[in-house]
Design a protein around this motif. Structure first.
Motif, PDB file in Angstrom:
ATOM      1  N   GLN A 110       0.827  -1.201   0.000  1.00 37.45           N
ATOM      2  CA  GLN A 110       0.000   0.000   0.000  1.00 37.45           C
ATOM      3  C   GLN A 110       0.860   1.250   0.000  1.00 37.45           C
ATOM      4  N   LEU A 111       1.908   1.182   0.811  1.00 33.90           N
ATOM      5  CA  LEU A 111       2.866   2.280   0.863  1.00 33.90           C
ATOM      6  C   LEU A 111       3.502   2.512  -0.492  1.00 33.90           C
ATOM      7  N   LYS A 112       3.850   1.394  -1.122  1.00 37.54           N
ATOM      8  CA  LYS A 112       4.473   1.474  -2.436  1.00 37.54           C
ATOM      9  C   LYS A 112       3.541   2.143  -3.436  1.00 37.54           C
ATOM     10  N   TRP A 114       1.062   4.234  -2.775  1.00 38.23           N
ATOM     11  CA  TRP A 114       0.952   5.661  -2.469  1.00 38.23           C
ATOM     12  C   TRP A 114       2.166   6.403  -3.032  1.00 38.23           C
ATOM     13  N   ALA A 115       3.344   5.821  -2.828  1.00 37.19           N
ATOM     14  CA  ALA A 115       4.585   6.448  -3.292  1.00 37.19           C
ATOM     15  C   ALA A 115       4.561   6.637  -4.804  1.00 37.19           C
ATOM     16  N   GLU A 116       4.132   5.617  -5.512  1.00 35.35           N
ATOM     17  CA  GLU A 116       4.148   5.705  -6.972  1.00 35.35           C
ATOM     18  C   GLU A 116       3.102   6.674  -7.503  1.00 35.35           C
ATOM     19  N   ASN A 118       2.105   9.366  -5.886  1.00 33.04           N
ATOM     20  CA  ASN A 118       2.330  10.745  -5.458  1.00 33.04           C
ATOM     21  C   ASN A 118       3.755  11.262  -5.615  1.00 33.04           C
ATOM     22  N   MET A 119       4.666  10.385  -6.045  1.00 27.79           N
ATOM     23  CA  MET A 119       6.051  10.842  -6.105  1.00 27.79           C
ATOM     24  C   MET A 119       6.243  11.958  -7.123  1.00 27.79           C
ATOM     25  N   VAL A 121       4.275  14.545  -7.905  1.00 29.30           N
ATOM     26  CA  VAL A 121       3.993  15.876  -7.350  1.00 29.30           C
ATOM     27  C   VAL A 121       4.990  16.227  -6.247  1.00 29.30           C
ATOM     28  N   ILE A 122       5.488  15.224  -5.541  1.00 30.26           N
ATOM     29  CA  ILE A 122       6.510  15.494  -4.512  1.00 30.26           C
ATOM     30  C   ILE A 122       7.795  16.004  -5.166  1.00 30.26           C
TER      31      ILE A 122
ATOM     32  N   SER B  27       9.293   4.142  -3.598  1.00 31.00           N
ATOM     33  CA  SER B  27       8.991   3.488  -2.331  1.00 31.00           C
ATOM     34  C   SER B  27      10.116   3.699  -1.330  1.00 31.00           C
ATOM     35  N   LEU B  30      10.075   7.189   0.062  1.00 29.42           N
ATOM     36  CA  LEU B  30       8.986   7.362   1.024  1.00 29.42           C
ATOM     37  C   LEU B  30       9.328   6.677   2.348  1.00 29.42           C
ATOM     38  N   ASP B  78       8.985  18.694   0.451  1.00 30.71           N
ATOM     39  CA  ASP B  78       8.194  17.680  -0.245  1.00 30.71           C
ATOM     40  C   ASP B  78       6.747  18.123  -0.465  1.00 30.71           C
ATOM     41  N   ILE B 107      -1.952   6.977   5.289  1.00 24.61           N
ATOM     42  CA  ILE B 107      -1.154   5.749   5.172  1.00 24.61           C
ATOM     43  C   ILE B 107      -0.472   5.427   6.497  1.00 24.61           C
TER      44      ILE B 107
END
Lengths: 133, 133
Positions: A110-112, A114-116, A118-119, A121-122, B27, B30, B78, B107
DNA sequence: CGGAATCCACTTTGATACTG
DNA sequence: CAGTATCAAAGTGGATTCCG
């Protein structure tokens, strides 16, 4: 007033208390684990099936023997993976995920995601921030 | 065969490539962020509403000025929190979550829930592991 | 008030060599 | 093969001091 503590001592105690709280905080312990560089890589490698020590070492190209062993021990200690020794010559050791490990891996995925998502825009934020300074 | 690299050099290159991959892996980036001790605490503190620098410092009892400032800068860079300076005397600085920050905090909350649900059995595993050695 | 800069103790990590 | 042991290097965080 005859205080039993100076102001500095009170601050120190507050920090000690806070540290003690964090040391037993479940979220903190979990974050310490998965924040560790190699832990998530080991979990990902084992998600597809059991692997031998040497196979793990090869698949996770950047890891040293020391850190790989340490990571495997920690994961085994927490019950996230299991270790099986086959007494042959030479000896064979297999590692595989437990149900608990797979459950944790679900969170990591799930974390992965989210990272993919939103990365982008970050990164954009970073570029803009850096260009202002 | 006249190899252009020794075996050791090839291994080194594989590690360098792997490091380069990890450096840009979303990932991993993050996990590096939220694995940081103070980042999640700052996010939690700001989840209830904006806070001034000094209020954050007081609420997160164990943090040093250096680490608090560093964490806030990283989060701002970020785009996870925003920083507002009010030019009064003395100067006032407020920090608050952005929509992106709130999204990430969701998250973190999931992680927290997993931790609280499963820490019991993990502790049990640790105790059993330690008693065997 | 809200930082920035410096210095230093401590921890973490990796390379290397060795072993059952 | 699957580790353990050791040592040096690098990274990290905290205390301290100073500034706009």
């Amino acid at each position: 007033m005859s205080p039993t503590m100076t102001t500095a001592q009170q601050r120190q105690k507050a920090k000690d208390d806070y540290d003690a709280f964090l040391a037993t905080c479940p979220s903190r312990q979990l974050l310490d684990r998965i924040g560790d560089k190699w832990i998530t890589l080991v979990l990902s490698a084992l998600a597809d099936g059991p692997l031998r020590y040497s196979e793990l070492a090869r698949q996770i190209a950047g890891v040293s023997q020391k850190m790989l062993t340490q990571s495997l021990r920690n994961l085994e200690r927490d019950g996230l993976i299991s270790r099986t020794v086959t007494a042959s010559v030479p000896v064979r050791v297999d590692y595989q995920m437990t149900a608990l490990g797979l459950s944790l891996f679900g969170i990591v995925l799930q974390l992965k995601q989210w990272a993919e998502r939103n990365m982008g825009v970050i990164i954009a934020h970073r570029d803009e921030f850096d260009s202002r300074n």
